[in-house]
Design an enzyme around this catalytic site. Structure first.
Site, PDB file in Angstrom:
ATOM      1  N   VAL A  54     -35.014 -36.518   3.991  1.00 45.30           N
ATOM      2  CA  VAL A  54     -33.906 -36.718   2.844  1.00 45.30           C
ATOM      3  C   VAL A  54     -32.646 -37.113   3.763  1.00 45.30           C
ATOM      4  CG1 VAL A  54     -34.885 -36.319   0.842  1.00 45.30           C
ATOM      5  CG2 VAL A  54     -33.580 -34.386   2.376  1.00 45.30           C
TER       6      VAL A  54
ATOM      7  N   SER B  37     -31.180 -35.502   6.727  1.00 47.33           N
ATOM      8  CA  SER B  37     -30.453 -34.463   7.033  1.00 47.33           C
ATOM      9  C   SER B  37     -29.628 -34.971   8.370  1.00 47.33           C
ATOM     10  CB  SER B  37     -31.271 -33.348   7.168  1.00 47.33           C
ATOM     11  OG  SER B  37     -32.218 -33.251   8.066  1.00 47.33           O
ATOM     12  N   SER B  38     -30.272 -35.395   9.238  1.00 54.91           N
ATOM     13  CA  SER B  38     -29.680 -35.749  10.532  1.00 54.91           C
ATOM     14  C   SER B  38     -28.574 -36.863  10.295  1.00 54.91           C
ATOM     15  CB  SER B  38     -30.673 -36.203  11.526  1.00 54.91           C
ATOM     16  OG  SER B  38     -31.522 -37.410  11.017  1.00 54.91           O
TER      17      SER B  38
ATOM     18  N   PRO C 279     -31.194 -30.426   2.858  1.00 51.28           N
ATOM     19  CA  PRO C 279     -32.467 -29.207   3.488  1.00 51.28           C
ATOM     20  C   PRO C 279     -32.735 -30.128   4.722  1.00 51.28           C
ATOM     21  CG  PRO C 279     -32.720 -29.815   1.191  1.00 51.28           C
ATOM     22  CD  PRO C 279     -31.778 -30.475   1.640  1.00 51.28           C
TER      23      PRO C 279
ATOM     24  N   ASP D 110     -30.602 -44.737   6.590  1.00 52.19           N
ATOM     25  CA  ASP D 110     -30.120 -43.259   6.049  1.00 52.19           C
ATOM     26  C   ASP D 110     -28.607 -43.264   6.661  1.00 52.19           C
ATOM     27  OD1 ASP D 110     -32.659 -43.109   5.963  1.00 52.19           O
ATOM     28  OD2 ASP D 110     -33.062 -41.356   7.378  1.00 52.19           O
TER      29      ASP D 110
END
Length: 468
Positions: free
Chosen positions: A124, A126-127, A119, A171
């Site tokens: 979280v 996403s990219s 999402p 990330d």
């Protein structure tokens, strides 16, 4: 911890003369009088759920300036021209980074299909998942063997320099190097894996989405990062001044009290690369009183000239928080080490209580920096109410702590608790209480999946039918 939701990318290569172009791309090439040249075409599933176009295409020659790749700054401007197409920077940017950093040249047309179940806007990664999946697929299709750790660093360049978001590498490292149901321990200096940490079977993590859209490219994250780098510069300058015995008494430190301070420690602190390498007790002993609560950009530039951050710029007219952003990584590093040690300690209620307390401390430290939000604060408060409620006290506790995740300013809250049915019931209770208070039913994150390095790729070849 890699979440269960994942991004998958398919890549197909074609010789330019055999590639079936979209009509507008064909018209563009004919208008340029180029003939058949390599093209990049991207289709993104799920675009109807967000404000972006479902397709993107470009001539790969747009990435070249003569016989050299264009600069990252020019690429950033290229993708920013049309807001509905700016998402393509996360995918196509990887091609330019491979050209620039590894000298790769792309002679064939590339078709890409991006399908992400991660999402967006929930903090979280996403990219990062799109960047890592895209670059991993492109690398595999072109026979490039890039280690997951190196892939993560290349993807960070996409986000920092082409997308223009001043993020760290955590990330991308998790997306590339993570393994299912394990915590990835790393030192981001720039990106070294310490190891994978098993989650004990009695401990469980959940993510609860606040519904407040998070963006790491937002002004909050960038300004907090500037303040952090300002603080580092001031600490280094203070250490240098103490070493030269030229620190004025009016700055909150008494030079006479510092005669016994170790010279080697001060030399390390005068050359400090990362704030998290400064221990909390050294910070409190020498530097806490020196850092101002905030400082005008102009004042800082006059005194220190530069904050030495390659991806942010100081606005002279803006006031930046300094003390809280600089203090956060110093204490956060200590909390992370303590958390890792606690995970491997003996199973007990005290273990879970301490893990939860560390999460709470992380959350409130981040919020003091200016990266909190009403929604994430409300979720953490609901966790506290459940934890300290009469019913929980009368029985064995199951939910122990929570913190905001990712870049903050909205997004998702991570909760730690006992791996039990009662815990799951309490998480659902928090979800319903949040909906009652805000009208928004939070998305729940549960489970895990592997990063791209462990997942690998599937290569499909078309075998010619010799009978025809």
């Amino acid at each position: 911890l890699p979440i269960r939701e994942a991004c998958h990318v398919a890549v197909q290569m074609n010789h330019p003369s055999k590639h079936r172009l979209w009509k507008h791309a064909l018209a563009r090439q004919q208008a340029k009088g180029q003939g058949s040249t390599p093209v990049l075409e991207i289709v993104s599933y799920g675009s109807e759920l967000s404000n972006r176009g479902p397709t993107f295409d470009m001539d790969l020659s747009d990435f070249m300036d003569g016989d050299q790749p264009i600069s990252y700054e020019k690429a950033k401007e290229y993708f920013a021209k049309d807001p509905s197409q700016s998402w393509a920077a996360f995918v196509a940017g990887g091609i330019l980074v491979l050209m620039t950093e590894l000298g790769v040249r792309f002679e064939e047309s590339i078709s890409m299909l991006v399908s992400s179940a991660v999402p967006e806007g929930k903090g979280v990664s996403s990219s990062a998942s799109v960047e890592v999946a895209s670059m991993a697929a492109i690398a595999a299709a072109h026979g490039l063997n890039i280690r997951p750790r190196d892939l993560a660093l290349l993807c960070q360049k996409v986000e920092n320099h082409i997308v223009g978001a001043p993020c760290g590498v955590m990330d991308q490292m998790t997306s590339a190097c993570g393994e299912a149901n394990k915590l990835l321990a790393m030192v981001c200096q720039p990106a070294e894996i310490v190891g994978l940490v098993e989650i004990p079977s009695h401990i469980r993590f959940w993510g609860i989405d606040s519904g407040i859209r998070h963006s790491i490219g937002g002004a909050d994250y960038g300004s907090v990062r500037v303040g952090t780098y300002m603080g580092r510069k001031m600490i280094k300058s203070t250490a240098s001044s103490i070493l030269s015995r030229s620190l004025p008494n009016g700055d909150g430190l008494n030079v006479d009290d510092l005669e016994d301070v170790g010279v080697e420690l001060l030399e390390d602190e005068a050359a400090l690369d990362y704030l998290c390498n400064l221990s909390p007790h050294r910070y409190e002993a020498l530097y806490a009183k020196v850092l101002p609560e905030s400082m005008l950009g102009e004042t800082f530039l006059e005194k220190y000239a530069d904050h030495h951050d390659p991806v942010t710029v100081i606005d002279p007219k803006r006031t930046y928080g300094v003390r809280a952003p600089a203090k956060h990584p110093i204490y956060e590093n200590f909390r992370v080490k303590a958390f890792k040690a606690l995970l491997t300690s003996a199973t007990s209620d005290e273990q879970l209580t301490a893990l939860g307390e560390l999460l709470y401390q992380c959350h409130f430290s981040y919020s003091v920096c200016g990266l909190g939000s009403d929604g994430t604060d409300r979720l953490v408060q609901l966790v506290q109410e459940i934890q300290h409620g009469k019913l929980s006290k009368s029985k064995e506790g199951t939910i122990y702590g929570a913190k905001i995740t990712g870049g903050g300013s909205g997004g998702t809250v991570c909760v730690v608790g006992r791996n039990s049915l009662r815990s799951s019931e309490q998480i659902l209770e928090i979800q319903q209480r949040y909906k009652k208070a805000t009208g928004y039913l939070p998305f729940l994150f549960e489970g895990s999946s592997p990063g791209s390095g462990t997942f690998g790729y599937l290569k499909i070849r078309r075998i010619p039918n010799k009978l025809n």
